[in-house]
Structures are given as structure tokens and as C-alpha cells.
Design a protein around this motif. Structure first.
Motif, PDB file in Angstrom:
ATOM      1  N   TYR A  37       0.852  -1.183   0.148  1.00  0.00           N
ATOM      2  CA  TYR A  37       0.101  -0.003   0.087  1.00  0.00           C
ATOM      3  C   TYR A  37       0.668   1.185  -0.037  1.00  0.00           C
ATOM      4  O   TYR A  37       2.039   1.279   0.488  1.00  0.00           O
ATOM      5  CB  TYR A  37      -0.938  -0.192   1.159  1.00  0.00           C
ATOM      6  CG  TYR A  37      -0.187   0.039   2.573  1.00  0.00           C
ATOM      7  CD1 TYR A  37       0.015   1.187   3.018  1.00  0.00           C
ATOM      8  CD2 TYR A  37       0.327  -1.184   3.185  1.00  0.00           C
ATOM      9  CE1 TYR A  37       0.747   1.065   4.378  1.00  0.00           C
ATOM     10  CE2 TYR A  37       0.903  -1.257   4.499  1.00  0.00           C
ATOM     11  CZ  TYR A  37       1.051   0.064   5.060  1.00  0.00           C
ATOM     12  OH  TYR A  37       1.784   0.001   6.114  1.00  0.00           O
ATOM     13  N   ARG A  38       0.278   2.180  -0.471  1.00  0.00           N
ATOM     14  CA  ARG A  38       0.900   3.678  -0.590  1.00  0.00           C
ATOM     15  C   ARG A  38       0.024   4.611   0.298  1.00  0.00           C
ATOM     16  O   ARG A  38      -1.205   4.757  -0.186  1.00  0.00           O
ATOM     17  CB  ARG A  38       1.011   4.146  -1.897  1.00  0.00           C
ATOM     18  CG  ARG A  38       2.209   3.111  -2.642  1.00  0.00           C
ATOM     19  CD  ARG A  38       2.511   3.627  -4.218  1.00  0.00           C
ATOM     20  NE  ARG A  38       1.254   3.855  -4.979  1.00  0.00           N
ATOM     21  CZ  ARG A  38       0.797   2.948  -5.796  1.00  0.00           C
ATOM     22  NH1 ARG A  38       1.171   1.629  -5.584  1.00  0.00           N
ATOM     23  NH2 ARG A  38      -0.325   2.985  -6.459  1.00  0.00           N
ATOM     24  N   ILE A  39       0.439   5.449   1.062  1.00  0.00           N
ATOM     25  CA  ILE A  39      -0.304   6.547   1.768  1.00  0.00           C
ATOM     26  C   ILE A  39      -0.025   7.945   1.289  1.00  0.00           C
ATOM     27  O   ILE A  39       1.138   8.222   1.125  1.00  0.00           O
ATOM     28  CB  ILE A  39      -0.034   6.453   3.308  1.00  0.00           C
ATOM     29  CG1 ILE A  39      -0.423   5.161   4.145  1.00  0.00           C
ATOM     30  CG2 ILE A  39      -0.525   7.564   3.997  1.00  0.00           C
ATOM     31  CD1 ILE A  39      -0.076   5.075   5.425  1.00  0.00           C
ATOM     32  N   TYR A  40      -0.948   8.640   1.052  1.00  0.00           N
ATOM     33  CA  TYR A  40      -0.890   9.889   0.416  1.00  0.00           C
ATOM     34  C   TYR A  40      -1.591  11.050   1.366  1.00  0.00           C
ATOM     35  O   TYR A  40      -2.448  10.582   1.946  1.00  0.00           O
ATOM     36  CB  TYR A  40      -1.697  10.069  -0.900  1.00  0.00           C
ATOM     37  CG  TYR A  40      -0.987   9.296  -2.093  1.00  0.00           C
ATOM     38  CD1 TYR A  40      -0.195   9.989  -2.877  1.00  0.00           C
ATOM     39  CD2 TYR A  40      -1.452   7.789  -2.000  1.00  0.00           C
ATOM     40  CE1 TYR A  40       0.455   9.090  -3.857  1.00  0.00           C
ATOM     41  CE2 TYR A  40      -0.630   7.178  -3.009  1.00  0.00           C
ATOM     42  CZ  TYR A  40       0.245   7.755  -4.062  1.00  0.00           C
ATOM     43  OH  TYR A  40       0.761   6.931  -5.169  1.00  0.00           O
ATOM     44  N   ASN A  41      -0.918  12.178   1.427  1.00  0.00           N
ATOM     45  CA  ASN A  41      -1.400  13.182   2.206  1.00  0.00           C
ATOM     46  C   ASN A  41      -2.490  13.971   1.584  1.00  0.00           C
ATOM     47  O   ASN A  41      -3.028  13.672   0.247  1.00  0.00           O
ATOM     48  CB  ASN A  41      -0.438  14.114   2.767  1.00  0.00           C
ATOM     49  CG  ASN A  41       0.076  15.047   1.736  1.00  0.00           C
ATOM     50  OD1 ASN A  41       0.005  14.929   0.744  1.00  0.00           O
ATOM     51  ND2 ASN A  41       1.328  15.591   2.279  1.00  0.00           N
ATOM     52  N   GLU A  42      -3.211  14.934   1.936  1.00  0.00           N
ATOM     53  CA  GLU A  42      -4.308  15.780   1.317  1.00  0.00           C
ATOM     54  C   GLU A  42      -3.704  16.769   0.293  1.00  0.00           C
ATOM     55  O   GLU A  42      -4.453  16.986  -0.727  1.00  0.00           O
ATOM     56  CB  GLU A  42      -4.745  16.605   2.452  1.00  0.00           C
ATOM     57  CG  GLU A  42      -4.197  17.742   2.932  1.00  0.00           C
ATOM     58  CD  GLU A  42      -3.211  17.369   4.444  1.00  0.00           C
ATOM     59  OE1 GLU A  42      -2.715  18.112   5.076  1.00  0.00           O
ATOM     60  OE2 GLU A  42      -3.171  16.311   4.646  1.00  0.00           O
ATOM     61  N   GLN A  43      -2.363  16.789  -0.119  1.00  0.00           N
ATOM     62  CA  GLN A  43      -1.737  17.429  -1.171  1.00  0.00           C
ATOM     63  C   GLN A  43      -1.391  16.621  -2.227  1.00  0.00           C
ATOM     64  O   GLN A  43      -0.916  16.762  -3.344  1.00  0.00           O
ATOM     65  CB  GLN A  43      -0.480  18.321  -0.821  1.00  0.00           C
ATOM     66  CG  GLN A  43      -0.876  19.512   0.065  1.00  0.00           C
ATOM     67  CD  GLN A  43      -0.834  19.227   1.346  1.00  0.00           C
ATOM     68  OE1 GLN A  43      -0.178  18.216   2.142  1.00  0.00           O
ATOM     69  NE2 GLN A  43      -1.858  20.073   2.157  1.00  0.00           N
ATOM     70  N   ASP A  44      -1.794  15.022  -2.212  1.00  0.00           N
ATOM     71  CA  ASP A  44      -1.714  14.063  -2.822  1.00  0.00           C
ATOM     72  C   ASP A  44      -0.095  13.909  -3.374  1.00  0.00           C
ATOM     73  O   ASP A  44       0.182  13.208  -4.148  1.00  0.00           O
ATOM     74  CB  ASP A  44      -2.253  14.198  -4.344  1.00  0.00           C
ATOM     75  CG  ASP A  44      -2.463  13.039  -5.124  1.00  0.00           C
ATOM     76  OD1 ASP A  44      -2.951  12.184  -4.273  1.00  0.00           O
ATOM     77  OD2 ASP A  44      -2.548  13.080  -6.341  1.00  0.00           O
ATOM     78  N   ILE A  72      -3.235  11.594   6.886  1.00  0.00           N
ATOM     79  CA  ILE A  72      -3.714  10.494   5.941  1.00  0.00           C
ATOM     80  C   ILE A  72      -4.913  10.688   5.046  1.00  0.00           C
ATOM     81  O   ILE A  72      -5.928  10.914   5.541  1.00  0.00           O
ATOM     82  CB  ILE A  72      -3.663   9.247   6.354  1.00  0.00           C
ATOM     83  CG1 ILE A  72      -2.364   8.661   7.154  1.00  0.00           C
ATOM     84  CG2 ILE A  72      -3.965   7.949   5.278  1.00  0.00           C
ATOM     85  CD1 ILE A  72      -2.560   7.395   8.106  1.00  0.00           C
ATOM     86  N   TYR A  73      -4.850  11.103   3.847  1.00  0.00           N
ATOM     87  CA  TYR A  73      -5.945  11.423   2.981  1.00  0.00           C
ATOM     88  C   TYR A  73      -6.407  10.249   2.384  1.00  0.00           C
ATOM     89  O   TYR A  73      -7.855  10.028   2.383  1.00  0.00           O
ATOM     90  CB  TYR A  73      -5.295  12.534   1.934  1.00  0.00           C
ATOM     91  CG  TYR A  73      -6.746  13.176   1.249  1.00  0.00           C
ATOM     92  CD1 TYR A  73      -7.802  13.915   1.629  1.00  0.00           C
ATOM     93  CD2 TYR A  73      -6.620  12.616  -0.095  1.00  0.00           C
ATOM     94  CE1 TYR A  73      -8.684  14.144   1.055  1.00  0.00           C
ATOM     95  CE2 TYR A  73      -7.720  13.351  -0.985  1.00  0.00           C
ATOM     96  CZ  TYR A  73      -8.739  14.030  -0.444  1.00  0.00           C
ATOM     97  OH  TYR A  73      -9.728  14.159  -1.235  1.00  0.00           O
ATOM     98  N   ARG A  74      -5.663   9.325   1.771  1.00  0.00           N
ATOM     99  CA  ARG A  74      -6.109   8.249   1.113  1.00  0.00           C
ATOM    100  C   ARG A  74      -4.972   7.318   0.950  1.00  0.00           C
ATOM    101  O   ARG A  74      -3.643   7.633   1.120  1.00  0.00           O
ATOM    102  CB  ARG A  74      -6.625   8.485  -0.413  1.00  0.00           C
ATOM    103  CG  ARG A  74      -5.478   9.006  -1.584  1.00  0.00           C
ATOM    104  CD  ARG A  74      -6.000   9.389  -2.857  1.00  0.00           C
ATOM    105  NE  ARG A  74      -4.808  10.122  -3.643  1.00  0.00           N
ATOM    106  CZ  ARG A  74      -4.210   9.369  -4.488  1.00  0.00           C
ATOM    107  NH1 ARG A  74      -4.741   8.303  -4.676  1.00  0.00           N
ATOM    108  NH2 ARG A  74      -3.350  10.218  -5.168  1.00  0.00           N
ATOM    109  N   VAL A  75      -5.495   5.926   0.393  1.00  0.00           N
ATOM    110  CA  VAL A  75      -4.308   4.953   0.435  1.00  0.00           C
ATOM    111  C   VAL A  75      -4.614   4.090  -0.903  1.00  0.00           C
ATOM    112  O   VAL A  75      -5.826   3.755  -0.986  1.00  0.00           O
ATOM    113  CB  VAL A  75      -4.321   4.080   1.737  1.00  0.00           C
ATOM    114  CG1 VAL A  75      -3.763   2.761   1.468  1.00  0.00           C
ATOM    115  CG2 VAL A  75      -4.197   4.749   2.962  1.00  0.00           C
TER     116      VAL A  75
END
Length: 118
Positions: A37-44, A72-75
Motif C-alpha cells: 500500500y501507499r499512503i498519500y496526504n491531502e496535497q496528494d 492520511i488522505y487516501r491509500v
């Protein structure tokens, strides 16, 4: 990246993503299967790459746990399957390391060995 091209010529390509989840929908969409998995923040921006034998549990830990200074914005994730546990672990390590090398996430520092050792 030269090392990445060599790995792909050997037939190892990062699988397409099986899913993208937000905190509100990971329980319904992520299965209790092995994967990366990869974790992205709110700025992508990519913040972290990881692996687990139970993606549902591990992603939930990230959503519930203390974050390392990022929201954490999306995974994004994909599943890795193999009947042999040794080979499964090898693929998980390989894919995680390749993604870390390719994407250089801010909070992954442990995979710093030269690519030639993979």
C-alpha cells in the motif's frame, strides 16, 4: 531509473492498483489479504509505502494510529497472492522496495540498500 528498467526486463512489474480508499470506506473495500500500500496526504504527496499480510488490519492501524506528522488522505493498494509463503514474502519485499525506490516517500528510510542487492 536504470535499476527499475532492469527489474522490469526480468519480468517483475508493479501490479495495477486494486483499490483506492479513504478513511470512511476502507472497512468495506479492503480485504484481509496480503499486499502493498501507499499512503498519500491531502496535497496528494506520497508519504509512506508499506506491506502487510492483512491489508485491512494494517491500513486500519494507520487510520487509527498516531501519524508521523502527516494527515492520511487516501491509500492506494494492490494484493499479492502466492500459495508458497516464502515466495509471497519475497514478492511483498520486492514490490515494497521497488515502490520506495521509485517514489521516494518521505517517511520510508529503512529500504536504503543499493538496488543491486535485490
Amino acid at each position: 531509473m536504470k535499476e527499475w528498467d532492469g527489474i522490469e526486463r526480468m519480468g517483475y512489474k508493479i501490479p495495477e492498483d486494486d483499490g483506492v480508499v479513504m478513511i470512511s470506506d476502507y472497512k468495506q473495500n479492503v480485504k484481509e489479504k496480503a499486499g502493498v500500500y501507499r499512503i498519500y496526504n491531502e496535497q496528494d504527496r506520497i508519504m509512506y509505502v508499506g506491506q502487510s499480510h492483512n491489508l485491512k488490519r494494517r491500513i486500519g492501524e494507520h487510520f487509527r494510529g498516531k501519524r508521523k506528522g502527516y494527515y492520511i488522505y487516501r491509500v492506494r493498494y494492490f494484493y499479492v497472492e502466492h500459495e508458497n509463503n516464502f515466495i509471497l514474502n519475497s514478492f511483498l519485499d520486492l514490490y515494497e522496495t521497488l515502490l520506495i525506490r521509485k517514489l521516494n516517500p518521505r517517511y520510508n528510510k529503512q529500504k536504503s540498500s543499493p538496488m543491486r542487492y535485490i
